[in-house]
Design an enzyme around this catalytic site. Structure first.
Site, PDB file in Angstrom:
ATOM      1  N   GLN A 163       0.878  -1.174   0.000  1.00 45.40           N
ATOM      2  CA  GLN A 163       0.000   0.000   0.000  1.00 45.40           C
ATOM      3  C   GLN A 163       0.911   1.219   0.000  1.00 45.40           C
ATOM      4  O   GLN A 163       1.632   1.445   0.963  1.00 45.40           O
ATOM      5  CB  GLN A 163      -0.900  -0.012   1.241  1.00 45.40           C
ATOM      6  N   GLN A 165       0.073   4.740  -0.937  1.00 43.68           N
ATOM      7  CA  GLN A 165      -0.450   6.037  -0.526  1.00 43.68           C
ATOM      8  C   GLN A 165      -0.539   6.091   1.003  1.00 43.68           C
ATOM      9  O   GLN A 165      -0.990   5.111   1.596  1.00 43.68           O
ATOM     10  CB  GLN A 165      -1.857   6.252  -1.123  1.00 43.68           C
ATOM     11  N   PRO A 290      -6.317  -2.543   4.400  1.00 44.70           N
ATOM     12  CA  PRO A 290      -6.791  -1.476   5.301  1.00 44.70           C
ATOM     13  C   PRO A 290      -7.783  -0.502   4.684  1.00 44.70           C
ATOM     14  O   PRO A 290      -8.362   0.316   5.412  1.00 44.70           O
ATOM     15  CB  PRO A 290      -5.497  -0.755   5.690  1.00 44.70           C
ATOM     16  N   GLY A 292     -11.026   0.374   1.647  1.00 46.51           N
ATOM     17  CA  GLY A 292     -12.065  -0.217   0.817  1.00 46.51           C
ATOM     18  C   GLY A 292     -11.464  -0.546  -0.538  1.00 46.51           C
ATOM     19  O   GLY A 292     -11.557  -1.654  -1.044  1.00 46.51           O
ATOM     20  N   GLY A 293     -10.823   0.472  -1.104  1.00 52.34           N
ATOM     21  CA  GLY A 293     -10.154   0.270  -2.371  1.00 52.34           C
ATOM     22  C   GLY A 293      -8.984   1.211  -2.512  1.00 52.34           C
ATOM     23  O   GLY A 293      -8.918   2.234  -1.827  1.00 52.34           O
ATOM     24  N   MET A 294      -8.068   0.848  -3.378  1.00 57.62           N
ATOM     25  CA  MET A 294      -6.926   1.703  -3.670  1.00 57.62           C
ATOM     26  C   MET A 294      -6.721   1.682  -5.177  1.00 57.62           C
ATOM     27  O   MET A 294      -6.604   0.619  -5.789  1.00 57.62           O
ATOM     28  CB  MET A 294      -5.677   1.199  -2.929  1.00 57.62           C
ATOM     29  N   GLU A 295      -6.672   2.890  -5.736  1.00 58.11           N
ATOM     30  CA  GLU A 295      -6.749   3.070  -7.184  1.00 58.11           C
ATOM     31  C   GLU A 295      -5.440   2.808  -7.918  1.00 58.11           C
ATOM     32  O   GLU A 295      -5.079   3.559  -8.832  1.00 58.11           O
ATOM     33  CB  GLU A 295      -7.226   4.497  -7.465  1.00 58.11           C
ATOM     34  N   HIS A 319     -15.745   4.335  -7.802  1.00 59.73           N
ATOM     35  CA  HIS A 319     -14.858   5.325  -7.192  1.00 59.73           C
ATOM     36  C   HIS A 319     -13.405   5.097  -7.625  1.00 59.73           C
ATOM     37  O   HIS A 319     -12.736   6.014  -8.115  1.00 59.73           O
ATOM     38  CB  HIS A 319     -14.989   5.256  -5.662  1.00 59.73           C
ATOM     39  N   GLU A 320     -12.931   3.882  -7.458  1.00 59.78           N
ATOM     40  CA  GLU A 320     -11.519   3.615  -7.787  1.00 59.78           C
ATOM     41  C   GLU A 320     -11.272   3.777  -9.285  1.00 59.78           C
ATOM     42  O   GLU A 320     -10.225   4.271  -9.701  1.00 59.78           O
ATOM     43  CB  GLU A 320     -11.099   2.225  -7.299  1.00 59.78           C
ATOM     44  N   HIS A 323     -10.760   7.366 -10.251  1.00 59.13           N
ATOM     45  CA  HIS A 323      -9.407   7.856  -9.985  1.00 59.13           C
ATOM     46  C   HIS A 323      -8.502   7.726 -11.213  1.00 59.13           C
ATOM     47  O   HIS A 323      -7.443   8.356 -11.263  1.00 59.13           O
ATOM     48  CB  HIS A 323      -8.767   7.087  -8.826  1.00 59.13           C
ATOM     49  N   GLU A 342      -9.618  13.267  -4.159  1.00 59.44           N
ATOM     50  CA  GLU A 342     -10.789  12.552  -3.634  1.00 59.44           C
ATOM     51  C   GLU A 342     -12.124  13.265  -3.880  1.00 59.44           C
ATOM     52  O   GLU A 342     -13.118  12.616  -4.166  1.00 59.44           O
ATOM     53  CB  GLU A 342     -10.601  12.251  -2.142  1.00 59.44           C
ATOM     54  N   ASP A 401      -1.322  10.933   6.306  1.00 54.00           N
ATOM     55  CA  ASP A 401      -2.418  10.000   6.516  1.00 54.00           C
ATOM     56  C   ASP A 401      -3.338  10.452   7.660  1.00 54.00           C
ATOM     57  O   ASP A 401      -4.534  10.193   7.642  1.00 54.00           O
ATOM     58  CB  ASP A 401      -1.812   8.631   6.830  1.00 54.00           C
ATOM     59  N   TYR A 409     -13.151  14.247   0.742  1.00 58.57           N
ATOM     60  CA  TYR A 409     -14.100  13.517  -0.092  1.00 58.57           C
ATOM     61  C   TYR A 409     -15.426  14.274  -0.219  1.00 58.57           C
ATOM     62  O   TYR A 409     -15.894  14.564  -1.317  1.00 58.57           O
ATOM     63  CB  TYR A 409     -14.402  12.142   0.529  1.00 58.57           C
ATOM     64  N   ARG A 579     -10.232  -3.359   7.572  1.00 58.25           N
ATOM     65  CA  ARG A 579     -10.546  -2.109   6.871  1.00 58.25           C
ATOM     66  C   ARG A 579     -10.740  -0.986   7.885  1.00 58.25           C
ATOM     67  O   ARG A 579     -11.666  -1.022   8.702  1.00 58.25           O
ATOM     68  CB  ARG A 579     -11.812  -2.323   6.033  1.00 58.25           C
ATOM     69  N   LYS A 581     -11.777   2.014   7.916  1.00 52.97           N
ATOM     70  CA  LYS A 581     -13.041   2.753   7.982  1.00 52.97           C
ATOM     71  C   LYS A 581     -14.036   2.076   8.940  1.00 52.97           C
ATOM     72  O   LYS A 581     -14.860   2.733   9.551  1.00 52.97           O
ATOM     73  CB  LYS A 581     -13.629   2.826   6.573  1.00 52.97           C
TER      74      LYS A 581
HETATM   75  N1  BES Z   1      -7.126   6.558  -2.428  1.00 51.40           N
HETATM   76  C1  BES Z   1      -8.108   6.142  -1.495  1.00 51.40           C
HETATM   77  C2  BES Z   1      -7.538   5.336  -0.371  1.00 51.40           C
HETATM   78  C3  BES Z   1      -6.489   6.067   0.435  1.00 51.40           C
HETATM   79  C4  BES Z   1      -6.693   7.363   0.859  1.00 51.40           C
HETATM   80  C5  BES Z   1      -5.315   5.430   0.772  1.00 51.40           C
HETATM   81  C6  BES Z   1      -5.708   8.003   1.599  1.00 51.40           C
HETATM   82  C7  BES Z   1      -4.348   6.083   1.500  1.00 51.40           C
HETATM   83  C8  BES Z   1      -4.544   7.372   1.911  1.00 51.40           C
HETATM   84  C9  BES Z   1      -9.232   5.356  -2.171  1.00 51.40           C
HETATM   85  O1  BES Z   1      -9.540   5.794  -3.443  1.00 51.40           O
HETATM   86  C10 BES Z   1     -10.477   5.544  -1.355  1.00 51.40           C
HETATM   87  O2  BES Z   1     -10.902   6.659  -1.245  1.00 51.40           O
HETATM   88  N2  BES Z   1     -11.035   4.480  -0.814  1.00 51.40           N
HETATM   89  C11 BES Z   1     -12.245   4.511  -0.027  1.00 51.40           C
HETATM   90  C12 BES Z   1     -13.435   4.086  -0.825  1.00 51.40           C
HETATM   91  C13 BES Z   1     -14.273   5.139  -1.396  1.00 51.40           C
HETATM   92  C14 BES Z   1     -15.526   4.540  -2.005  1.00 51.40           C
HETATM   93  C15 BES Z   1     -14.584   6.308  -0.542  1.00 51.40           C
HETATM   94  C16 BES Z   1     -12.081   3.520   1.088  1.00 51.40           C
HETATM   95  O3  BES Z   1     -11.055   2.852   1.155  1.00 51.40           O
HETATM   96  O4  BES Z   1     -12.977   3.391   1.910  1.00 51.40           O
HETATM   97 ZN    ZN Z   2     -10.511   7.665  -3.483  1.00 51.37          ZN
END
Ligand code: BES
Ligand code: ZN
Length: 634
Positions: A163, A165, A290, A292-295, A319-320, A323, A342, A401, A409, A579, A581
């Site tokens: 990971q 980012q 950790p 939901g998704g990473m682009e 979403h991804e 990106h 975001e 972070d 967002y 995860r 979140k």
């Molecule tokens: N790029 C982010 C994940 C991220 C943000 C990694 C900051 C490290 C630092 C990814 O695109 C993202 O926003 N994921 C969200 C899902 C989205 C639907 C809001 C997530 O992981 O929950």
């Molecule tokens: Zn994102």
């Protein structure tokens, strides 16, 4: 470390723009027009692109799953401005040797260790255009999560994923780890023969008997998007450009769940122009992922918690995918500009969803997002972090972070919907399409965006807005568009009925989607008795829900109402899922009472080894874990 001090000074006073001139000799290695590259001062990188910067990376890596070490060589093409050195970011890496293209050893030194890692300074003559660094990763490589077979779906093979980012790529590759840097890359990766490797690049879909995999990313990307996963992985096709990788146990389920992926790419292209990356695939990782998704470009990394069985959580894929324009094509220049990644992506994601699933769906998504924003803004204010409710952040001296919240967002999304409302959808869409075209493969600062916005959209349309309030001030301005959902209005009346004593069984929930259930659970009154919690649970089966969003929202209510019947399932969820979140609100809620804190710490002790560093970093704080378990060293 004079240059670091100078950089901090520059950061404190103003944004420092350094124009770098073109180097014709390395022009074949970069797509981007080098003459136009402007490197913005980045407080989270020690690199000094005004002296020298990387344009291409060749990786030769061996992944030792047993020893949990990556060993290899990173070779770079560089633009060298003849200032005598190039500076890389590293953290926890052991640097074996640095050489130029002719094999001559280059002198290097490592700077002091800070939360940003250690600067690696390499002495180079003006003739050096290519150099390589032999290195190995260390035990604290925070980008990497090494999973034992037990922590995977199949339980037979180990798994590794990275990971990057925000500033973690430097823990597995020596790199100029700033989102303002762009590189193409090739990689040869050797893994155990029974495993497969995939990267954020062109991938094969089949196993290599010797465990040798080659990758290339031909488009210049920021270093935080370099990514690798290694494990017992299989591939399934979805559409002509789309497919999914996952462990064998999950791959068919994932392919079914993401059946709309190809349509999402088409919808996205119709909105904002061609998808420029070739393929779009997703890899579903083990549950400790950790995010939901990473682009990661060409290959989104995703949590298995979006596999609800009915496709109801695939907005995350939209979403991804989005990106691929907002973030990967036009990239935030620094982490202070994170909202450019975001906020735009949330807007774009909802437009894709509206096209595919309709307006009701997009509206529900928007209301859920606004609820999250309201909560985040409230919490940040309460914790004395009101400054983090601004779109343009100031993350100086902090791990970026820690400042990346829902604000980027959802306030970002609110701002863009205001722009849409003020200028009309047609004009706004044309503006966005033009923006992605004009700045493709470039980085973007908030200031540059605002200038472009005024020039291209606001001034021609005679629209005036308080941009300062939206971008530089805390809180949500009063002219934020109202979000509403008529489907949720029906849920609200069900909530009123249930709260006034109507049995759960009598509520008309038959056609509710996941979003309606989430809205229902979020909207429950406070102080629910155990009997009524049990009634809900018996009627709707929340504790045993296989939908992670529904289970999570229910568990929040269980903690708030001390419905301890659900705690074994809550504990199981927290041990299994990494995860962040989900983890942060649940542990935070538990930590709110003395008995809950005890429960939280007991669960965390068991769960922590399953979590990625990104998650432990946060939850350690929530539970005061480090302070409790480690002796304080000064
Ligand atoms: N790029 C982010 C994940 C991220 C943000 C990694 C900051 C490290 C630092 C990814 O695109 C993202 O926003 N994921 C969200 C899902 C989205 C639907 C809001 C997530 O992981 O929950
Ligand atoms: Zn994102």
């Amino acid at each position: 470390m004079i240059h670091l001090k100078m950089k901090l000074l520059a950061a404190a006073t103003a944004v420092l723009l350094t124009a770098c001139s073109a180097d014709p000799e390395s022009a074949d290695t970069v797509d981007a027009d080098e003459a136009a590259i402007e490197h913005v001062m980045d407080k989270h990188s020690a690199s000094t692109p005004d002296e020298a910067y990387i344009t291409h990376l060749d990786l030769e890596l061996a992944v030792d799953m047993a020893a949990e070490v990556i060993t290899g060589t990173a070779t770079y093409d560089i633009v060298n401005h003849g200032k005598g050195r190039i500076v890389f970011d590293t953290r926890g890496l052991t640097i074996a040797e640095v050489k130029d293209a002719d094999g001559r050893v280059l002198k290097h030194t490592l700077g002091d260790s800070t939360f940003l890692g250690r600067a690696l300074m390499v002495e180079i003559g003006p003739e050096v255009k290519r150099l390589s660094i032999a290195y190995r990763t260390g035990a604290g490589a925070d980008a990497l999560q090494w999973l034992s077979p037990q922590q995977t779906g199949g339980k037979r093979h180990p798994f590794l994923f990275t990971q990057g980012q925000a500033i973690l790529t430097r823990t597995w590759i020596p790199i100029q780890d700033s989102p303002g840097i762009r590189i193409t890359y090739n990689a040869n990766v050797h893994v155990p023969a029974e495993l497969m490797a995939v990267m954020s690049a062109s991938n094969t879909t089949t196993r290599n008997a010797a465990g040798n995999y080659s990758f290339s990313m031909l488009q210049p990307i920021p270093p935080y998007l370099i990514a690798l996963a290694v494990g017992d992985i299989e591939y399934r096709n979805i559409g002509p450009r789309t497919g999914v990788y996952a462990e064998p146990e999950l791959v068919d389920k994932a392919a079914k769940e993401f059946a709309d992926m190809e349509n999402m790419v088409i919808a996205a292209e119709e909105l904002y122009g061609p998808y420029r990356w070739g393929r779009y695939d997703v890899i579903v990782l083990p549950p400790s992922f950790p995010f939901g998704g990473m682009e990661n470009p060409m290959l989104t990394f995703a949590t298995p918690t979006i596999l609800a069985g009915d496709g109801s959580l695939t907005a995350l894929i939209a979403h991804e995918l989005a990106h691929s324009w907002s973030g990967n094509l036009v990239t935030n220049a620094t982490w202070d500009d994170f909202w450019l990644n975001e906020g735009f992506t949330v807007y774009f994601e909802k437009r894709i969803c509206e096209k595919i699933y309709g307006q009701d769906y997009a509206e529900m998504l928007a209301v859920l997002g606004r609820q999250e924003l309201t909560r985040t803004m409230h919490d940040l204010k309460e914790d004395g972090h009101d400054a983090d409710t601004r779109l343009k952040l100031d993350l100086a001296g902090r791990n970026p972070d820690d400042g990346m919240t829902d604000v980027a967002y959802e306030k970002g999304y609110a701002f863009l919907t205001l722009l849409e409302a003020e200028t009309g959808r047609e004009k706004f869409d044309a503006f966005l399409r033009g923006y992605f075209d004009a700045f493709a493969f470039k980085s973007m600062t908030t200031e540059k965006f605002l200038a472009y916005l005024k020039e291209e959209l606001l001034d021609p349309g005679n629209v005036s807005l308080d941009l300062d309030a939206w971008v530089y001030q805390p809180g949500l301005p009063a002219n934020a568009p109202v979000v509403a959902s008529h489907r949720f209005a029906l849920v609200d009346s069900a909530l009123v009925r249930w709260s006034s004593g109507v049995p759960a069984m009598e509520l008309a929930t038959g056609d509710w989607s996941t979003f309606e259930w989430m809205h229902f659970l979020r909207g429950l009154p406070t102080g629910i008795t155990t009997e009524r919690m049990a009634e809900l649970d018996k009627t709707f089966g929340f504790t045993a829900s296989g939908n992670a969003e529904i289970a999570f929202t229910w568990f929040e209510q269980c903690i708030a109402n001390q419905y301890e019947y659900a705690y074994p399932a809550l504990s199981e969820f927290l041990v299994h899922v990494g995860r962040r979140k989900f983890l942060t609100p649940l542990y935070t809620a538990l930590a709110g009472t003395e008995s809950g804190m005890l429960v939280a710490r007991t669960i965390y002790k068991q769960a922590r080894p399953n979590y990625h560093s990104v998650s432990t970093h946060t939850i350690d704080d929530v539970l005061g874990w480090q302070k409790m378990t480690e002796p304080v060293t000064m």
